[in-house]
Design an enzyme around this catalytic site. Structure first.
Site, PDB file in Angstrom:
ATOM      1  CD  GLU A  71       6.896  -2.986   6.920  1.00  0.00           C
ATOM      2  OE1 GLU A  71       6.268  -2.083   6.375  1.00  0.00           O
ATOM      3  OE2 GLU A  71       8.099  -2.902   7.210  1.00  0.00           O
TER       4      GLU A  71
ATOM      5  N   GLY B 146       8.631  -2.330  -1.267  1.00  0.00           N
ATOM      6  CA  GLY B 146       9.245  -1.546  -2.334  1.00  0.00           C
ATOM      7  C   GLY B 146       9.250  -2.236  -3.685  1.00  0.00           C
TER       8      GLY B 146
ATOM      9  CG  ASN C   7       9.784   3.622   7.342  1.00  0.00           C
ATOM     10  OD1 ASN C   7      10.617   4.518   7.478  1.00  0.00           O
ATOM     11  ND2 ASN C   7      10.119   2.338   7.272  1.00  0.00           N
ATOM     12  CD1 TRP C   8       7.765   9.848   5.207  1.00  0.00           C
ATOM     13  CD2 TRP C   8       9.012  11.614   5.810  1.00  0.00           C
ATOM     14  NE1 TRP C   8       6.926  10.923   5.377  1.00  0.00           N
ATOM     15  CE2 TRP C   8       7.657  12.023   5.748  1.00  0.00           C
ATOM     16  CE3 TRP C   8       9.971  12.553   6.172  1.00  0.00           C
ATOM     17  CZ2 TRP C   8       7.244  13.329   6.028  1.00  0.00           C
ATOM     18  CZ3 TRP C   8       9.575  13.845   6.454  1.00  0.00           C
ATOM     19  CH2 TRP C   8       8.230  14.232   6.379  1.00  0.00           C
ATOM     20  CE  LYS C   9      10.706   1.659   3.617  1.00  0.00           C
ATOM     21  NZ  LYS C   9      10.688   0.461   2.802  1.00  0.00           N
TER      22      LYS C   9
ATOM     23  N   GLY D 224       5.639   2.857   3.122  1.00  0.00           N
ATOM     24  CA  GLY D 224       6.960   3.362   2.751  1.00  0.00           C
ATOM     25  C   GLY D 224       6.854   4.337   1.593  1.00  0.00           C
ATOM     26  N   GLY D 225       7.103   3.850   0.383  1.00  0.00           N
ATOM     27  CA  GLY D 225       7.175   4.708  -0.806  1.00  0.00           C
ATOM     28  C   GLY D 225       5.989   5.657  -0.966  1.00  0.00           C
TER      29      GLY D 225
ATOM     30  CD  GLU E 292      13.817  -0.899   3.822  1.00  0.00           C
ATOM     31  OE1 GLU E 292      13.876   0.152   4.474  1.00  0.00           O
ATOM     32  OE2 GLU E 292      12.931  -1.115   2.962  1.00  0.00           O
TER      33      GLU E 292
ATOM     34  CG  HIS F  69      12.059  -1.524   8.298  1.00  0.00           C
ATOM     35  ND1 HIS F  69      12.615  -1.945   7.117  1.00  0.00           N
ATOM     36  CD2 HIS F  69      10.827  -1.045   8.005  1.00  0.00           C
ATOM     37  CE1 HIS F  69      11.752  -1.702   6.129  1.00  0.00           C
ATOM     38  NE2 HIS F  69      10.653  -1.159   6.638  1.00  0.00           N
TER      39      HIS F  69
ATOM     40  CB  SER G 249       3.788  -2.793  -2.433  1.00  0.00           C
ATOM     41  OG  SER G 249       5.143  -3.007  -2.768  1.00  0.00           O
TER      42      SER G 249
HETATM   43  P1  13P Z   1       6.888   0.210   0.757  1.00  0.00           P
HETATM   44  O1  13P Z   1       5.536   0.771   1.109  1.00  0.00           O
HETATM   45  O2  13P Z   1       7.736   1.178  -0.034  1.00  0.00           O
HETATM   46  O3  13P Z   1       6.781  -1.133   0.120  1.00  0.00           O
HETATM   47  O4  13P Z   1       7.695   0.009   2.114  1.00  0.00           O
HETATM   48  C1  13P Z   1       7.056  -0.644   3.157  1.00  0.00           C
HETATM   49  C2  13P Z   1       7.894  -0.500   4.359  1.00  0.00           C
HETATM   50  O5  13P Z   1       8.978  -1.039   4.435  1.00  0.00           O
HETATM   51  C3  13P Z   1       7.389   0.344   5.455  1.00  0.00           C
HETATM   52  O6  13P Z   1       8.141   0.193   6.602  1.00  0.00           O
END
Ligand code: 13P
Length: 263
Positions: free
Chosen positions: A173, A179, A14-16, A240-241, A103, A101, A219
């Site tokens: 999650e 993050g 997930n590149w966000k 994510g990151g 966010e 998600h 994470s």
């Molecule tokens: P991180 O891996 O950056 O914590 O993000 C997880 C995430 O929200 C994937 O959808």
């Protein structure tokens, strides 16, 4: 009953809202592809770029075995919904879509009811749906994670049936782990994923629930991925990151392939 569904593990990137330009997006997908395609027989890898990069990334992924997904969709197929993208528009470009998600729940006010409608809409178009659930830090501290996650799963799957199981994925999650570098204790993740499998079984039947894959996200990185993907109820991870670094993400895919290869 085995806790292992018949499908392959899924590692999702997930590149966000990254990267901010197309050249960097193409560099990133090419970097991921150079390693991921070598594991395509053991791990399903899917990349979730921002909407504007989907078409260009799809061209790089042609015949690679690596799948493509969108980070969200609307619940109607067309109409006067300014700014929204429908699953009907995505279905020829993508195999997957993420809904719910945290966010989007936090910053855009998405409710369980909206998530349920998006889940049903994505599935109705033939897309695979990754529905995200997870408790806030306050819930975790208060010991109410189970109640929160159960309610999200029950509401989000309200109109799902056994027929959807092979295309349905639930990503657990914990919001406090996203993050933050504060990944969840694998024991907590294990118990919550086991709970999710049980609830899905109550809703669509235990046999069908075995086909629903459950991912851990929050994470995840190359150093900790093994501690999650080796858990009995975990069928992969949502990253994510660490998915913005091709070498790191490739390592996550490789570790997952190794762990599942030994099962
Ligand atoms: P991180 O891996 O950056 O914590 O993000 C997880 C995430 O929200 C994937 O959808």
């Amino acid at each position: 009953m085995s806790s292992r569904p018949p499908g392959m593990p899924l590692v999702a990137a997930n590149w966000k809202m990254n990267p901010t330009n197309i050249d960097d997006a193409l560099d990133l997908v090419r970097g991921i592809l150079s390693v991921a395609r070598g594991h395509a027989d053991r791990v399903e890898v899917s990349i979730f770029p921002p909407f504007p990069w989907l078409l260009a990334v799809s061209e790089v992924l042609v015949e690679s075995g690596v799948k493509l997904g969108a980070q969200d969709c609307f619940w109607e197929m067309s109409g006067a919904y300014t700014g929204e993208v429908s699953p009907a528009m995505l279905k020829d470009l993508c195999q997957w879509v993420i809904v719910g998600h945290s966010e989007r729940r936090l910053y855009l006010g998405e409710t369980d009811d909206m998530v349920a409608k998006k889940t049903a809409a994505g599935l109705s178009c033939g897309l695979g749906v990754i529905m995200c659930v997870g408790e806030l830090a306050d819930h975790y501290d208060a010991g109410t994670s189970d109640q929160v996650v159960s309610a999200q799963v029950k509401a989000g799957l309200a109109s799902c049936s056994a027929d959807d199981s092979a295309r349905l994925v639930i990503a657990y999650e914990p919001v406090w782990a996203i993050g933050t570098g504060k990944s969840a204790d694998p024991e907590h993740a294990y118990k919550t994923m086991r709970l999710i499998r049980r609830i899905v079984g109550e809703m669509i039947g235990a046999g069908a629930a075995r086909k629903v894959r459950i991912l851990y996200g929050g994470s995840v990185n190359a150093a900790n991925v093994q501690s999650y993907v080796e858990l009995p109820y975990c069928d992969g991870c949502l990253v994510g990151g660490a998915s913005l670094d091709a070498a790191e993400f490739a390592h996550i895919v490789k570790v997952t392939a190794e762990v599942y290869g030994h099962r």
